[in-house]
Scaffold this motif. Structure first.
Motif, mmCIF file in Angstrom:
data_model
loop_
_atom_site.group_PDB
_atom_site.id
_atom_site.type_symbol
_atom_site.label_atom_id
_atom_site.label_comp_id
_atom_site.label_asym_id
_atom_site.label_seq_id
_atom_site.Cartn_x
_atom_site.Cartn_y
_atom_site.Cartn_z
ATOM 1 N N HIS A 30 0.873 -1.265 -0.029
ATOM 2 C CA HIS A 30 0.016 -0.146 0.053
ATOM 3 C C HIS A 30 1.029 0.981 0.026
ATOM 4 O O HIS A 30 2.071 1.090 0.083
ATOM 5 C CB HIS A 30 -0.994 0.073 1.288
ATOM 6 N N GLY A 31 0.313 2.473 -0.107
ATOM 7 C CA GLY A 31 0.899 3.532 -0.142
ATOM 8 C C GLY A 31 2.176 3.892 0.700
ATOM 9 O O GLY A 31 3.123 4.182 0.298
ATOM 10 N N TYR A 32 1.861 3.670 1.995
ATOM 11 C CA TYR A 32 2.753 4.167 2.971
ATOM 12 C C TYR A 32 4.077 2.942 2.771
ATOM 13 O O TYR A 32 5.168 3.260 2.715
ATOM 14 C CB TYR A 32 2.237 3.952 4.441
ATOM 15 N N LEU A 51 3.823 10.556 -5.131
ATOM 16 C CA LEU A 51 3.362 8.901 -5.168
ATOM 17 C C LEU A 51 1.926 8.827 -5.769
ATOM 18 O O LEU A 51 1.883 7.835 -6.727
ATOM 19 C CB LEU A 51 3.441 8.550 -3.834
ATOM 20 N N ARG A 74 -5.229 0.182 0.891
ATOM 21 C CA ARG A 74 -5.627 -0.700 -0.221
ATOM 22 C C ARG A 74 -4.126 -0.875 -0.893
ATOM 23 O O ARG A 74 -3.243 -0.249 -1.224
ATOM 24 C CB ARG A 74 -6.231 0.193 -1.258
#
Lengths: 112, 318
Positions: A30-32, A51, A74
């Motif tokens: 996921h993003g992080y 990002l 997600r």
């Protein structure tokens, strides 16, 4: 995959799209997690805006796809087309590294 | 602490408004979660905030097909035409300033030196007329699409959409009527030379008109992005956009020719206006007009480049 100007435009090693595809090559994130992984392996800190801009473009191009949400996060995974695109970028870079190393006379690289 | 966290979350969610609604719907929660994971309870660094604002504006530009390659070719030409319209608005602003500033040039220019600047002014006026006419053509071409859209969404929705432009137009007309009425009761000296409240009011009116023009252009853009155009309509729009860009180039060249000619033969016009007095070559109003027109030309080139791609596509399909 078509070798168009649109796909070639992001084929720089420090391009956010290349970094994201590289990060996703070993599994969904996921993003992080993406941000931290990229910082770890490339030393590049992608801002949240950059990002998610790159994630948007990659998803539009079909190079990555979202998975089902886990704990409101997600994850994204690389698609088949994404793997091919990344392989092309890596091959380009490998050729560059091989030529550069050979001309510098420092390391001998061999690529199939 | 709970209140602070909630406020921070609300504040973080607020940065999403820079993004288009569809993007917010799809990625908004993820981005807010990323911000929470990255910055925890700390305030958002200015750099990250600027990055998000720029990314949001970028997404809006992509959604409106003003930038990027991913959009449909129909959207690209429509976006390109809108960019040219924005460029034309910049020319209206600069051209109005130039018209006001240069209105008495012939009175202080020797008769023998008036030919070149006169021709430049006539060419500039003809090109302006062409530009205005082409905006009319674009509006006429868009009318059937607008009618279909209005029938589809209903009058209430349309009025809500165009209300800002109607209000801005009404304010422009009312303020202009007031300025004209007031200026009719003043001498030429009071209007053009004497410092005082009239000059301040005039400047405020000019700024108001610029703001109103910007509101009208943005509203037109918001409407046009909702319209569906046929291939034929898009062809006409693209030709109108490219011709308007050409007209802008002609206007800019005419302005430069007029400027150089007056600087050579009647440079006192740029200072006191007294024949034979010391003159200037780069008066602030002319530099301002030139800079705004250059910005307009750059904008028009950006829009034209998107339109040209459509025209080339159309030609190759014939």
């Amino acid at each position: 995959m078509n070798d168009t100007a649109a796909t070639k435009s992001w084929r720089r090693p420090n391009d956010p799209s290349v970094l994201i595809l590289t990060s996703l090559a070993d599994g969904a994130k996921h993003g992080y997690a993406l941000s931290k992984d990229i910082e770890h392996f490339a030393g590049v800190v992608l801002s949240p805006g950059t990002l998610y801009g790159a994630i948007t473009r990659l998803e539009e191009s079909g190079l990555i796809e979202p998975e089902v949400e886990v704990d409101r996060r997600r994850p994204y995974r690389i698609t088949g087309a994404g793997s091919i695109a990344l392989a092309e970028v890596v091959a380009d870079m490998a050729r560059l590294v091989a030529v550069g190393s050979q001309r510098l006379g420092t390391v001998t690289w061999r690529f199939a | 602490l709970a209140v602070r966290v909630t406020r921070r979350q609300v504040k973080r969610r607020r940065v999403l408004r820079w993004y288009p609604a569809a993007w917010r719907e799809r990625y908004g929660n993820e981005l807010v979660d990323l911000l929470s994971d990255t910055y925890a309870d700390n305030p958002l660094p200015t750099r990250a905030w600027i990055g998000i604002v720029m990314a949001g504006v970028n997404e809006r530009g992509r959604e409106a097909a003003l930038i990027g390659r991913a959009s449909r070719r129909e959207d690209r030409v429509r976006g390109g035409a809108l960019i040219v319209l924005a460029a034309w608005a910049l020319f209206i602003v600069a051209g109005s300033g130039f018209a006001k500033y240069s209105e008495h040039w012939s009175a202080v220019t020797p008769l023998s030196d008036r030919t070149v600047p006169s021709i430049a002014i006539v060419v500039l006026q003809v090109a302006t007329f062409v530009g205005v006419a082409l905006c009319g053509v674009a509006a006429l071409v868009s009318w059937p699409s607008f009618s279909r859209f209005a029938q589809h969404v209903g009058a209430r929705q349309v009025i809500r959409l165009v209300r800002p432009a109607i209000v801005a137009g009404a304010i422009s007309i009312a303020s202009t009527a007031i300025i004209v009425e007031v200026s009719h009761h003043m001498s030429s000296f009071q209007r053009n030379v004497a410092p005082g409240p009239y000059r301040a009011v005039f400047l405020a009116w000019a700024v108001l008109l610029v703001v109103c023009l910007a509101v009208i252009v943005v509203t037109i853009g918001r409407v046009v992005l909702r319209l569906e155009y046929s291939e034929r309509q898009l062809r006409v729009l693209s030709v109108a956009a490219l011709t308007t860009s050409a007209a802008m180039s002609v206007i800019f060249v005419s302005l430069v020719v007029w400027w150089v000619s007056i600087a050579q033969h009647a440079s006192w016009f740029f200072t006191s206006g007294v024949v034979g007095a010391p003159g200037a070559l780069t008066p602030v109003p002319m530099v301002g007009c030139g800079v705004v027109m250059l910005a307009g030309l750059a904008t028009a080139a950006w829009g034209s480049q998107r339109v040209v791609a459509f025209v080339n596509d159309t030609r190759s399909n014939l």
